[in-house]
Scaffold this active site. Structure first.
Site, PDB file in Angstrom:
ATOM      1  N   ARG A 104      -1.839   9.542   9.370  1.00  0.00           N
ATOM      2  CA  ARG A 104      -1.075   8.384   8.888  1.00  0.00           C
ATOM      3  C   ARG A 104       0.349   8.422   9.413  1.00  0.00           C
ATOM      4  O   ARG A 104       0.892   7.407   9.863  1.00  0.00           O
ATOM      5  CB  ARG A 104      -1.074   8.350   7.364  1.00  0.00           C
ATOM      6  N   ARG A 118      16.178 -27.512   5.478  1.00  0.00           N
ATOM      7  CA  ARG A 118      15.831 -26.664   6.621  1.00  0.00           C
ATOM      8  C   ARG A 118      16.953 -25.678   6.945  1.00  0.00           C
ATOM      9  O   ARG A 118      17.251 -25.411   8.105  1.00  0.00           O
ATOM     10  CB  ARG A 118      15.509 -27.517   7.857  1.00  0.00           C
ATOM     11  N   ARG A 171       0.795  -1.223   0.000  1.00  0.00           N
ATOM     12  CA  ARG A 171       0.000   0.000   0.000  1.00  0.00           C
ATOM     13  C   ARG A 171       0.835   1.284   0.000  1.00  0.00           C
ATOM     14  O   ARG A 171       0.458   2.258  -0.621  1.00  0.00           O
ATOM     15  CB  ARG A 171      -0.918  -0.021   1.221  1.00  0.00           C
ATOM     16  N   TYR A 172       1.959   1.284   0.684  1.00  0.00           N
ATOM     17  CA  TYR A 172       2.604   2.563   0.964  1.00  0.00           C
ATOM     18  C   TYR A 172       4.034   2.743   0.432  1.00  0.00           C
ATOM     19  O   TYR A 172       4.373   3.797  -0.096  1.00  0.00           O
ATOM     20  CB  TYR A 172       2.651   2.801   2.476  1.00  0.00           C
ATOM     21  N   SER A 214      17.125 -14.538  14.366  1.00  0.00           N
ATOM     22  CA  SER A 214      16.894 -14.566  12.925  1.00  0.00           C
ATOM     23  C   SER A 214      15.477 -14.183  12.517  1.00  0.00           C
ATOM     24  O   SER A 214      15.276 -13.240  11.747  1.00  0.00           O
ATOM     25  CB  SER A 214      17.225 -15.960  12.381  1.00  0.00           C
ATOM     26  N   GLN A 258      29.766 -15.353  16.133  1.00  0.00           N
ATOM     27  CA  GLN A 258      29.380 -15.855  14.817  1.00  0.00           C
ATOM     28  C   GLN A 258      28.747 -14.740  13.998  1.00  0.00           C
ATOM     29  O   GLN A 258      28.857 -14.712  12.782  1.00  0.00           O
ATOM     30  CB  GLN A 258      28.391 -17.021  14.973  1.00  0.00           C
ATOM     31  N   SER A 290     -15.025  12.456   5.000  1.00  0.00           N
ATOM     32  CA  SER A 290     -15.864  11.531   5.758  1.00  0.00           C
ATOM     33  C   SER A 290     -16.958  10.991   4.854  1.00  0.00           C
ATOM     34  O   SER A 290     -17.530  11.721   4.050  1.00  0.00           O
ATOM     35  CB  SER A 290     -16.493  12.244   6.962  1.00  0.00           C
ATOM     36  N   HIS A 331       1.467  24.407  27.558  1.00  0.00           N
ATOM     37  CA  HIS A 331       0.449  23.583  28.233  1.00  0.00           C
ATOM     38  C   HIS A 331      -0.818  23.477  27.380  1.00  0.00           C
ATOM     39  O   HIS A 331      -1.906  23.237  27.891  1.00  0.00           O
ATOM     40  CB  HIS A 331       0.102  24.143  29.619  1.00  0.00           C
TER      41      HIS A 331
END
Length: 559
Positions: free
Chosen positions: A379, A161, A96-97, A410, A317, A365, A235
């Protein structure tokens, strides 16, 4: 998606033993009683209503209907492979973005072609340092860097795997002559970690340029409105005046700090380099028959080929996951800058002072046609919240990397690192769109300005021979009455009219226009804007010629 029969045996292969019926289908007496009111929640093919039961009462047959219906426990049906991408969940960050360039940066193509580049660079440098690797093998590897058969890779990973070894074998299938020397002396982190560092470096390059564009756009806005007075808030209550441009400079100042942080973090990134299984380089020392200088040179050469100037001298590692904490801390800090700025704009929009762009056919709206919601800033705030919390993943991961490494980094790393950069990228694109179309409405200040001017009125009365305390009480009483008109009756602030019609203030009525000039309340705000842009913004933007030349494309939202 694996079927129920894809059970792993201890060795990691698929268990193909015959299944007992009870392993697949629940026993017939394993039933669930479901209220009739809930039956409609089940799919028709899973609901089997029991027939009505007949019983005999006083010699008559009656039909009873239970308040519940007994149905068998549903058995999961095989799931068909979706026919298209919209039949699967897709992360809205990409679907979407996000920009094309940032999406590509975290794509499989970028990742696995970078793995192959690393294997090629390693072999090339090993050849230069005397290992028996032919030019023919190197040519074959280089020609197949982007020739990735993902079907083979996925099949290999299901079998082994192990994602890295799956791609070693996949690379070997299209580069058979090179198969014996692919990944020679290396461990999985050689491609995994080093590729991640390359991708993060390239991601920072994208963000830095986009952030510089946003700063340039906001700087232009700040200069355009450097002298326009507006009500300041402390404030979230009306305070002394500032200017629209000065407030924008507060946002820019935070973004400049983010720009410097991005650049610093990018330059701070080090290459993991050629370190072996636990970071000791033992495998490479063995390859070069104990020649330490060649191992050091191999590390330096591969690091240079990858475009880095520094490498980790010490690592297990993997490179220390503390680096990921630092990277996401910088991005989280940027998220806080965005949330503060866009919240300011949302609040100012509710006060009808500033609005983000609103397109001609845009709908605020579905129910209220008059609404102009600040959806862009909303957003940004929404995404910024997500960006700010992702650093917690890296903190947790770093804290549990036992000894030289554990693999529980991972799966988490595959999610949080890309999401952080993709989110920052989306925010910056949206912010550019906002900063290119901000609309200012200056009239709101007129409601509060008379209250701001009361001190000036008192001083003018004292200069005309009045008593300070008496004048203070007079202006306080008039101010309270004017405030009631505004708050209770919803009318305009009429304090100035009250002052003009009060005989006590006749000595200064002719000076009221001067006393109420908003520009006399903004202090050095315009000068501060000019100084800030000249001394801090422009020098930092000089490293971006396309930005200073104002040739960067405008940002247009598609959703």
């Amino acid at each position: 998606m694996s079927s129920q029969s894809d059970q792993l045996k201890p060795g990691g292969s698929v268990d193909e033993r015959p299944r007992r019926k009870s392993d697949v289908t629940p026993p017939s007496d394993d039933t669930v009683k479901v209220p009739k009111s809930l039956l409609n929640l089940f799919q028709n093919d899973l609901v089997q209503q029991q027939p009505q039961q007949q019983s005999t009462t006083n010699g008559k047959e009656t039909t009873s209907t239970s308040s519940t219906t007994v149905i068998p426990t549903p058995v999961a049906k095989p799931v068909q492979e979706p026919v298209d991408e919209r039949s699967k969940y897709r992360s809205p960050l990409v679907s979407r973005y996000a920009s094309i360039e940032m999406s590509y940066n975290f794509s499989d193509t970028k990742k696995f072609s970078t793995w192959r580049k690393l294997w090629f660079w390693l072999a090339k440098c090993q050849q230069r340092l005397g290992l028996d690797i032919s030019d023919e093998q190197l040519d074959e590897m280089e020609k197949n860097i982007f020739n990735i058969d993902y079907d083979i890779a996925e099949a290999e990973e299901r079998r082994r795997r192990h994602d890295v070894m799956a791609h070693v074998h996949t690379f070997a299938k299209c580069s058979p002559k090179s198969a014996p020397i692919i990944h020679l002396g290396a461990t999985s982190a050689f491609v995994g970690d080093n590729a991640d560092l390359i991708v993060m470096r390239d991601a920072f390059d994208l963000l830095i340029t986009k952030l510089a564009v946003c700063i340039q756009r906001l700087s232009q806005f700040a200069q355009d409105y450097a002298c326009l007075p507006t009500l300041g808030y402390t404030h979230m209550q009306p305070a002394q005046l500032t200017t629209v441009g000065k407030r924008a400079c507060m946002w820019i100042q935070d973004l400049l700090m983010d720009l410097k942080n991005f650049d610093r973090m990018k330059r701070h990134l080090r290459f993991r380099g050629v370190k072996g299984t636990t970071g000791t380089q033992a495998s490479f020392l063995q390859l070069f028959n104990g020649d330490h200088s060649k191992v050091e040179e191999l590390d330096r050469m591969v690091t240079e080929m990858a475009g880095f100037t520094k490498t980790f001298i010490i690592c297990g590692q993997t490179y220390t996951r503390k680096l990921d904490v630092e990277v996401l801390s910088v991005l989280a800090s940027f998220g806080s800058s965005i949330h503060k700025m866009c919240t300011d704009i949302r609040l100012l929009a509710s006060l009808k002072e500033i609005e983000e762009p609103f397109e001609i056919e845009q709908i605020g709206s579905s129910a209220m046609p008059y609404k102009r919601n600040p959806m862009r800033c909303e957003r940004c705030c929404s995404l910024a919240r997500h960006l700010m919390i992702l650093v917690n993943d890296t903190l947790g991961t770093h804290s549990v990397q036992w000894m030289e490494r554990t693999l529980d980094d991972s799966a988490n790393k595959r999610i949080c690192i890309p999401e952080a950069f993709l989110t920052a990228d989306i925010i910056l694109f949206t912010l550019q769109n906002i900063s290119e179309g901000l609309v200012v409405y200056p009239k709101h200040i007129k409601q509060e300005l008379p209250f701001m001017a009361t001190e000036n009125i008192i001083m003018a009365m004292v200069a005309a021979g009045g008593n300070r305390q008496e004048c203070h009480e007079k202006i306080r009483t008039l101010s309270q009455k004017a405030a009631e008109k505004v708050k209770i009756e919803g009318l305009d602030n009429d304090l100035v009219e009250r002052v003009k019609t009060d005989p006590y203030f006749q000595p200064i009525v002719s000076k009221l226009d001067v006393l109420l000039d908003a520009k006399t309340f903004i202090g050095r705000a315009p000068e501060q804007v000019s100084e800030f842009i000249t001394r801090e913004v422009e020098p930092n933007l000089k490293m971006f010629p396309s930005v200073t030349a104002n040739t960067a494309k405008s940002a247009e939202l598609t959703v």
